[in-house]
Design a protein around this motif. Structure first.
Motif, mmCIF file in Angstrom:
data_model
loop_
_atom_site.group_PDB
_atom_site.id
_atom_site.type_symbol
_atom_site.label_atom_id
_atom_site.label_comp_id
_atom_site.label_asym_id
_atom_site.label_seq_id
_atom_site.Cartn_x
_atom_site.Cartn_y
_atom_site.Cartn_z
ATOM 1 N N ALA A 1 -3.559 -4.721 9.478
ATOM 2 C CA ALA A 1 -4.717 -3.879 9.182
ATOM 3 C C ALA A 1 -4.582 -2.510 9.828
ATOM 4 C CB ALA A 1 -5.990 -4.569 9.658
ATOM 5 N N ASP A 2 -5.371 -1.577 9.317
ATOM 6 C CA ASP A 2 -5.299 -0.189 9.759
ATOM 7 C C ASP A 2 -5.615 0.022 11.230
ATOM 8 O OD1 ASP A 2 -7.899 -0.972 9.273
ATOM 9 O OD2 ASP A 2 -8.237 0.470 7.648
ATOM 10 N N THR A 3 -6.306 -0.922 11.844
ATOM 11 C CA THR A 3 -6.628 -0.812 13.267
ATOM 12 C C THR A 3 -5.430 -1.063 14.172
ATOM 13 O OG1 THR A 3 -7.243 -3.136 13.225
ATOM 14 C CG2 THR A 3 -9.012 -1.537 12.943
ATOM 15 N N VAL A 4 -4.520 -1.891 13.718
ATOM 16 C CA VAL A 4 -3.457 -2.401 14.585
ATOM 17 C C VAL A 4 -2.541 -1.300 15.118
ATOM 18 C CG1 VAL A 4 -1.521 -4.012 14.725
ATOM 19 C CG2 VAL A 4 -3.586 -4.657 13.481
ATOM 20 N N PRO A 5 -2.098 -0.338 14.293
ATOM 21 C CA PRO A 5 -1.232 0.702 14.840
ATOM 22 C C PRO A 5 -1.900 1.556 15.907
ATOM 23 C CG PRO A 5 -1.891 1.223 12.578
ATOM 24 C CD PRO A 5 -2.256 -0.206 12.830
ATOM 25 N N VAL A 6 -3.223 1.634 15.889
ATOM 26 C CA VAL A 6 -3.936 2.389 16.910
ATOM 27 C C VAL A 6 -3.698 1.761 18.284
ATOM 28 C CG1 VAL A 6 -6.242 2.958 17.760
ATOM 29 C CG2 VAL A 6 -5.681 3.299 15.345
ATOM 30 N N PHE A 7 -3.802 0.436 18.346
ATOM 31 C CA PHE A 7 -3.538 -0.268 19.610
ATOM 32 C C PHE A 7 -2.055 -0.173 19.982
ATOM 33 C CE2 PHE A 7 -7.600 -2.049 18.443
ATOM 34 C CZ PHE A 7 -8.224 -2.278 19.659
ATOM 35 N N ALA A 8 -1.189 -0.231 18.971
ATOM 36 C CA ALA A 8 0.246 -0.118 19.237
ATOM 37 C C ALA A 8 0.580 1.256 19.806
ATOM 38 C CB ALA A 8 1.035 -0.375 17.959
ATOM 39 N N GLN A 9 -0.031 2.305 19.261
ATOM 40 C CA GLN A 9 0.194 3.643 19.794
ATOM 41 C C GLN A 9 -0.290 3.761 21.231
ATOM 42 O OE1 GLN A 9 -1.246 6.204 16.226
ATOM 43 N NE2 GLN A 9 0.052 7.524 17.466
ATOM 44 N N ALA A 10 -1.442 3.162 21.512
ATOM 45 C CA ALA A 10 -1.962 3.201 22.875
ATOM 46 C C ALA A 10 -1.008 2.522 23.844
ATOM 47 C CB ALA A 10 -3.336 2.537 22.934
#
Length: 313
Positions: A83-92
């Motif tokens: 989902a679109d949320t997952v890369p946000v956490f990966a970037q963090a």
């Protein structure tokens, strides 16, 4: 050097060269990775990669966040749709990853569910209640957006971070008032458990799903990614062109009623496209929403993530 020794040395060099040329695509996926499930079932991805000397190893995870953690740790090379949320956490977490492809928006393919006999009639009724959600999943952002639309913050509920299977069980047992799910779990809970949709993602979240590769794998294996992209695109088009056949195949894999799978597939776009910078506009809104709720350890500039570009057809 004797003739026998020369033969043996030559054979050894051939084996070493073959080993050097052999490549493996380590692919992480989850149960809801529909297109990957079909490719694995019919073996067409392996067949397409065979001329390149590439084999595929399959690695199943419960949801998107563990997939991306494995990608960041170098345990897999490519993540199937998350989902679109997952890369946000990966970037963090400072993951070295690039976008490979996206599935176009499917906002109705995730929703906030309550039991059929629940008194809750709107998201506002969840204030102070226990709500099951999978951490970092697209459903997590849907919950934030739905609460914000009612003037509530994430702190206004009591979150229970659960896997999809545990979330469904908690809703059925009364352990939580609501559960935020995505398809096919969403459709299965409706058909088999009598769950009721309180609010889906329409008007709240685009709910795109993305495919990723590690930066190093993408740099060294553009030919592999090109074949994967083509197979995903063609399989997505096939699912939409042959919905009943696709539902029957997936029903056997997922052990669900074909009608449930058909409903789930109707809610998903399965349109596989190249990722564009303009198409990532919602990613920054997602990152900012999680940061505002204290769910990200640091601010994230979503425009900084790389994009792999497939060859033109």
């Amino acid at each position: 050097m004797s003739g026998l020794v020369r033969v043996l040395v030559s054979a050894l060099l051939i084996l070493v060269a073959a080993a050097a040329e052999a490549r493996t695509l380590r692919l992480g996926y989850q149960r809801s990775s529909t297109l990957i499930a079909l490719l694995r079932e019919d073996g067409s991805l392996e067949k397409a990669l065979q001329p390149l000397g590439v084999t595929v190893s399959w690695h199943e995870f419960t949801s998107g966040l563990p997939i991306m953690e494995a990608l960041n740790l170098g345990q897999i090379d490519v993540s199937a749709d998350v989902a679109d949320t997952v890369p946000v956490f990966a970037q963090a977490a400072q993951a070295q990853i690039v976008y490979v492809a996206e599935e176009a928006a499917s906002p109705a393919a995730q929703a906030i569910l309550v039991a059929g006999n629940s008194p809750a009639r709107s998201v506002a009724d969840l204030k102070g209640k226990r709500v099951a959600v999978t951490k970092g999943a697209g459903s997590h952002y849907l919950l934030l957006a739905a609460l914000a639309a009612e003037g509530l913050s994430f702190k206004g509920i009591s979150p229970a971070y659960l896997t999809p299977a545990d979330g469904r069980a908690a809703l059925a047992s009364g352990g939580v008032e609501a559960w935020v799910a995505w398809d096919p779990f969403l459709s299965a809970a409706q058909a088999q458990g009598g769950a009721r949709i309180l609010r889906d993602g329409t008007g709240l979240s685009l709910y795109k799903r993305y495919y990723f590769a590690s930066e190093s794998f993408a740099a060294k294996n553009p030919d592999v990614l090109a074949i994967l992209f083509a197979r995903l695109r063609d399989t997505g088009a096939w699912v939409k062109a042959r919905p009943d056949e696709a539902a029957a195949r997936l029903a056997a894999l997922w052990r669900l009623d074909p009608a449930v799978v058909r409903q789930a597939n109707d809610r998903r776009s399965y349109t596989v496209e190249p990722v564009t910078r303009a198409g990532l506009a919602e990613q920054q809104r997602i990152a900012d929403a999680f940061l505002a709720e204290g769910l990200l350890p640091r601010a994230v500039d979503t425009a900084a993530l790389g994009i792999w570009e497939p060859p033109t057809r």
